[in-house]
Design a protein around this motif. Sequence first.
Motif, mmCIF file in Angstrom:
data_model
loop_
_atom_site.group_PDB
_atom_site.id
_atom_site.type_symbol
_atom_site.label_atom_id
_atom_site.label_comp_id
_atom_site.label_asym_id
_atom_site.label_seq_id
_atom_site.Cartn_x
_atom_site.Cartn_y
_atom_site.Cartn_z
ATOM 1 N N GLY A 57 0.803 -1.214 0.000
ATOM 2 C CA GLY A 57 0.000 0.000 0.000
ATOM 3 C C GLY A 57 0.836 1.264 0.000
ATOM 4 O O GLY A 57 1.818 1.373 0.731
ATOM 5 N N LYS A 58 0.431 2.192 -0.838
ATOM 6 C CA LYS A 58 1.075 3.502 -0.930
ATOM 7 C C LYS A 58 0.071 4.534 -0.439
ATOM 8 O O LYS A 58 -1.010 4.691 -1.004
ATOM 9 C CB LYS A 58 1.502 3.814 -2.372
ATOM 10 C CG LYS A 58 2.457 2.777 -2.955
ATOM 11 C CD LYS A 58 3.728 2.678 -2.132
ATOM 12 C CE LYS A 58 4.613 1.557 -2.642
ATOM 13 N NZ LYS A 58 5.703 1.274 -1.745
ATOM 14 N N ALA A 59 0.457 5.219 0.625
ATOM 15 C CA ALA A 59 -0.430 6.193 1.260
ATOM 16 C C ALA A 59 -0.151 7.602 0.745
ATOM 17 O O ALA A 59 0.809 7.832 0.014
ATOM 18 C CB ALA A 59 -0.256 6.121 2.776
ATOM 19 N N SER A 60 -0.995 8.531 1.176
ATOM 20 C CA SER A 60 -0.965 9.870 0.590
ATOM 21 C C SER A 60 -0.458 10.964 1.523
ATOM 22 O O SER A 60 -0.564 12.139 1.204
ATOM 23 C CB SER A 60 -2.366 10.236 0.112
ATOM 24 O OG SER A 60 -3.253 10.306 1.217
ATOM 25 N N TYR A 61 0.113 10.632 2.670
ATOM 26 C CA TYR A 61 0.487 11.669 3.633
ATOM 27 C C TYR A 61 1.538 12.646 3.103
ATOM 28 O O TYR A 61 1.648 13.759 3.596
ATOM 29 C CB TYR A 61 0.944 11.061 4.973
ATOM 30 C CG TYR A 61 2.090 10.097 4.864
ATOM 31 C CD1 TYR A 61 3.402 10.539 4.919
ATOM 32 C CD2 TYR A 61 1.854 8.737 4.714
ATOM 33 C CE1 TYR A 61 4.456 9.650 4.818
ATOM 34 C CE2 TYR A 61 2.896 7.845 4.618
ATOM 35 C CZ TYR A 61 4.196 8.299 4.665
ATOM 36 O OH TYR A 61 5.239 7.407 4.566
ATOM 37 N N CYS A 72 -4.158 13.407 -3.553
ATOM 38 C CA CYS A 72 -3.745 12.222 -2.798
ATOM 39 C C CYS A 72 -3.800 10.948 -3.639
ATOM 40 O O CYS A 72 -2.894 10.124 -3.587
ATOM 41 C CB CYS A 72 -4.610 12.076 -1.550
ATOM 42 S SG CYS A 72 -4.274 13.348 -0.311
ATOM 43 N N ALA A 76 -0.611 8.678 -4.654
ATOM 44 C CA ALA A 76 -0.537 7.250 -4.329
ATOM 45 C C ALA A 76 -0.284 6.428 -5.589
ATOM 46 O O ALA A 76 0.552 5.515 -5.594
ATOM 47 C CB ALA A 76 -1.812 6.797 -3.621
ATOM 48 N N ARG A 102 -10.267 6.992 3.489
ATOM 49 C CA ARG A 102 -10.589 7.445 4.841
ATOM 50 C C ARG A 102 -12.066 7.848 4.903
ATOM 51 O O ARG A 102 -12.745 7.614 5.894
ATOM 52 C CB ARG A 102 -9.706 8.616 5.238
ATOM 53 C CG ARG A 102 -10.001 9.173 6.622
ATOM 54 C CD ARG A 102 -8.977 10.173 7.054
ATOM 55 N NE ARG A 102 -7.695 9.576 7.323
ATOM 56 C CZ ARG A 102 -7.338 8.974 8.462
ATOM 57 N NH1 ARG A 102 -8.209 8.890 9.447
ATOM 58 N NH2 ARG A 102 -6.147 8.464 8.615
ATOM 59 N N ILE A 132 -6.645 5.029 7.992
ATOM 60 C CA ILE A 132 -5.333 4.896 7.361
ATOM 61 C C ILE A 132 -4.310 5.644 8.210
ATOM 62 O O ILE A 132 -4.577 6.762 8.661
ATOM 63 C CB ILE A 132 -5.372 5.453 5.922
ATOM 64 C CG1 ILE A 132 -6.519 4.796 5.140
ATOM 65 C CG2 ILE A 132 -4.042 5.238 5.218
ATOM 66 C CD1 ILE A 132 -6.856 5.484 3.846
ATOM 67 N N SER A 136 -3.545 9.907 6.246
ATOM 68 C CA SER A 136 -3.692 9.811 4.790
ATOM 69 C C SER A 136 -5.163 9.717 4.424
ATOM 70 O O SER A 136 -5.950 9.096 5.134
ATOM 71 C CB SER A 136 -2.963 8.581 4.256
ATOM 72 O OG SER A 136 -1.576 8.737 4.382
ATOM 73 N N GLU A 139 -5.033 5.051 0.551
ATOM 74 C CA GLU A 139 -3.911 4.127 0.402
ATOM 75 C C GLU A 139 -4.294 3.154 -0.700
ATOM 76 O O GLU A 139 -5.442 2.721 -0.779
ATOM 77 C CB GLU A 139 -3.610 3.385 1.701
ATOM 78 C CG GLU A 139 -2.384 2.510 1.600
ATOM 79 C CD GLU A 139 -1.895 1.997 2.950
ATOM 80 O OE1 GLU A 139 -1.151 1.013 2.941
ATOM 81 O OE2 GLU A 139 -2.263 2.560 4.000
ATOM 82 N N ASP A 141 -2.969 -0.326 -2.986
ATOM 83 C CA ASP A 141 -2.027 -1.416 -3.295
ATOM 84 C C ASP A 141 -2.505 -2.142 -4.536
ATOM 85 O O ASP A 141 -3.678 -2.028 -4.914
ATOM 86 C CB ASP A 141 -1.819 -2.359 -2.117
ATOM 87 C CG ASP A 141 -3.022 -3.223 -1.755
ATOM 88 O OD1 ASP A 141 -3.618 -3.836 -2.656
ATOM 89 O OD2 ASP A 141 -3.352 -3.331 -0.572
#
Length: 146
Positions: A57-61, A72, A76, A102, A132, A136, A139, A141
């Motif tokens: 998973g690639k999150a957006s923070y 975001c 991601a 979220r 998340i 974020s 997320e 994946d």
Amino acid sequence: MLTRRLFATSTALAAFIPATKAAAKSAKQIFAANPNATPKPPYSPAVGFGDLLFVSGKASYNAPDPKDIRSCVRYAFDQVEAELKNAGSSIDNVLKVQVFLRNMDDYAAMNEIFSERFPKDPPARTTIAAIIPRESLVEIDVIASR
């Protein structure tokens, strides 16, 4: 006699090379587009096995605008694409996507960006409402072929 031995040796070698390639392809391979990431996560950013590639998973923070869902989702997907490219694959090889939102009110905006990334023959997808880490908004994946 020497010719027969050379032929037998080259035949055995020729049979060994495809077997070695097949064995290497079936071995688990770890990939990281950013191997110097700090802090080092306790998981692999991407894992290849056989013809499949699993991207964590690639999150957006760290998105350019972490409060804007479109920014975001783009961010991601950019991170996912970097892992795919590093592992020798591409967004065109994505078979399955999991999107964690979220806030499900962001579903339509996420779909808009998803459709930009997959304009034709989109992959299978699951979208889930989730808490998340690191605040974020999204997320993502994926599972892709190599």
